[in-house]
Write a protein that holds these residues in place. Sequence first.
Motif, PDB file in Angstrom:
ATOM      1  N   HIS A  89       0.835  -1.207   0.000  1.00 43.79           N
ATOM      2  CA  HIS A  89       0.000   0.000   0.000  1.00 43.79           C
ATOM      3  C   HIS A  89       0.867   1.253   0.000  1.00 43.79           C
ATOM      4  O   HIS A  89       0.637   2.196  -0.766  1.00 43.79           O
ATOM      5  CB  HIS A  89      -0.966  -0.047   1.201  1.00 43.79           C
ATOM      6  CG  HIS A  89      -0.997   1.165   2.055  1.00 43.79           C
ATOM      7  ND1 HIS A  89      -1.466   2.389   1.619  1.00 43.79           N
ATOM      8  CD2 HIS A  89      -0.629   1.355   3.350  1.00 43.79           C
ATOM      9  CE1 HIS A  89      -1.376   3.268   2.602  1.00 43.79           C
ATOM     10  NE2 HIS A  89      -0.864   2.676   3.650  1.00 43.79           N
TER      11      HIS A  89
ATOM     12  N   ARG B 111       1.334   4.001  -3.061  1.00 43.53           N
ATOM     13  CA  ARG B 111       0.976   5.405  -2.812  1.00 43.53           C
ATOM     14  C   ARG B 111       2.115   6.322  -3.243  1.00 43.53           C
ATOM     15  O   ARG B 111       1.888   7.361  -3.880  1.00 43.53           O
ATOM     16  CB  ARG B 111       0.636   5.620  -1.339  1.00 43.53           C
ATOM     17  CG  ARG B 111       0.145   7.028  -1.031  1.00 43.53           C
ATOM     18  CD  ARG B 111      -0.606   7.120   0.286  1.00 43.53           C
ATOM     19  NE  ARG B 111      -1.854   6.372   0.256  1.00 43.53           N
ATOM     20  CZ  ARG B 111      -2.793   6.421   1.199  1.00 43.53           C
ATOM     21  NH1 ARG B 111      -2.617   7.179   2.270  1.00 43.53           N
ATOM     22  NH2 ARG B 111      -3.900   5.712   1.097  1.00 43.53           N
TER      23      ARG B 111
ATOM     24  N   TYR C  71      -2.697   4.294  -7.369  1.00 42.46           N
ATOM     25  CA  TYR C  71      -3.579   4.674  -6.265  1.00 42.46           C
ATOM     26  C   TYR C  71      -4.687   3.639  -6.059  1.00 42.46           C
ATOM     27  O   TYR C  71      -5.095   3.373  -4.926  1.00 42.46           O
ATOM     28  CB  TYR C  71      -4.186   6.055  -6.505  1.00 42.46           C
ATOM     29  CG  TYR C  71      -3.226   7.197  -6.263  1.00 42.46           C
ATOM     30  CD1 TYR C  71      -2.260   7.121  -5.256  1.00 42.46           C
ATOM     31  CD2 TYR C  71      -3.276   8.352  -7.033  1.00 42.46           C
ATOM     32  CE1 TYR C  71      -1.378   8.158  -5.033  1.00 42.46           C
ATOM     33  CE2 TYR C  71      -2.405   9.406  -6.813  1.00 42.46           C
ATOM     34  CZ  TYR C  71      -1.461   9.310  -5.816  1.00 42.46           C
ATOM     35  OH  TYR C  71      -0.591  10.347  -5.586  1.00 42.46           O
TER      36      TYR C  71
ATOM     37  N   ASP D  10      -3.043   0.961  -4.241  1.00 39.33           N
ATOM     38  CA  ASP D  10      -2.835   1.466  -2.883  1.00 39.33           C
ATOM     39  C   ASP D  10      -4.087   1.227  -2.035  1.00 39.33           C
ATOM     40  O   ASP D  10      -4.010   0.688  -0.921  1.00 39.33           O
ATOM     41  CB  ASP D  10      -2.491   2.961  -2.975  1.00 39.33           C
ATOM     42  CG  ASP D  10      -2.767   3.738  -1.697  1.00 39.33           C
ATOM     43  OD1 ASP D  10      -2.758   3.150  -0.596  1.00 39.33           O
ATOM     44  OD2 ASP D  10      -2.979   4.959  -1.802  1.00 39.33           O
TER      45      ASP D  10
ATOM     46  N   GLY E 105      -6.408   7.459   0.438  1.00 44.76           N
ATOM     47  CA  GLY E 105      -6.140   6.933  -0.896  1.00 44.76           C
ATOM     48  C   GLY E 105      -7.184   7.404  -1.896  1.00 44.76           C
ATOM     49  O   GLY E 105      -6.855   7.784  -3.029  1.00 44.76           O
TER      50      GLY E 105
END
Length: 364
Positions: free
Chosen positions: A176, A180, A199, A202, A220
């Motif tokens: 994650h 990001r 994203y 993420d 997010g």
Amino acid sequence: METRHLPIASRIIPLALPKGTEKLCELCQNRAYLQCAQCRVTFYCDATHQFADWVGIHEKICPLLVPIRTETLESFSKEGRIEKDIKKRELIAIARSIAEGKLTEGKHEEALPAGQTCLHFCMDVFGPCSIQLVPAYLLLAEGYMGLGNISSAAELLSQAELSVSKNPDCGHDLHHRLHRSLGRLQSIMGDLEGALFNYANDIYHAAEVYGLDSTVCSNGYFLLANIFAKQGKTQIVRSMYNEVAQTWNSHLTKLIEPFLENPTASLEPTFDKAKQVEVDKILHTILDFERHQSRKEHALMALASLCLSMLWFMGGDRVKARDFGRSALQSSQMSPNQELSTAVQKLLDLVETRPQTSEAKRSK
């Protein structure tokens, strides 16, 4: 205003060093000519790098470095090595926390020394090829992106991506955070489709760790919405911003509820300064986006303003809480959602019963 003690330096005396020994700068690894006069175990090429390190992290960890970098007979024993390893791991956690806080506050240059300290001790403890280095790579990459040094950020993220690819079972949390950071890099570089892809990944990995309704996933969605805003997809942006505001409203309402039941309850700090700055920025971005639309979503504006009011109430700033509460009430009265108006009025009533905290007064 915060008082900052300036670092004191002393010149390195070459004859005082063991033969064949050369000290290197803490920040750039070039030959050092100065040492910290307090700990005497940290070295710098010049006063500029010493000051940068002092502001970035050294002021907070100066005495902690002494037992780690001082060799004694005990430090070579098994117990001594274990104790030193524990101290290094503690320092890694401290450096990481400091770097994260400075990045959240937008102090990208100050974050770099803390990130470098984190990376240095991670390499020392875990080895140069360990997956444990990835969080430090990400912190440094975020710092360089904030300073506009895209090439350095890209190089660090490539190293992080390679480490993760070699360790597919490293866990959703690391995936994650990597996605990001990659999304941010691609957004800066103008690769909007690449940013959307990262994203989305993420959010998927964050949901596996924190849950889809978490504030981590919400952030997010916020970053994803910002990319759609660049593409001019207003309805998608509004939908996602609404999701973000709803999540923060739910989270902040849970924090406020005890005070609605007992208005005189003691107000304990819930957010550190860095987190408060981050949430404030997110909610203001949503408000600013909506204010620039020809046809405004008053319910979304009311929700974002309500969240800001709750955020500053929890921060002990009654004036800001009241001002955002009044803005929320005004917007909610132009919305068909009467439940929102009721929630805002309850908060305003609560705000009026609370005194301004001394900390909030000092921050003005």
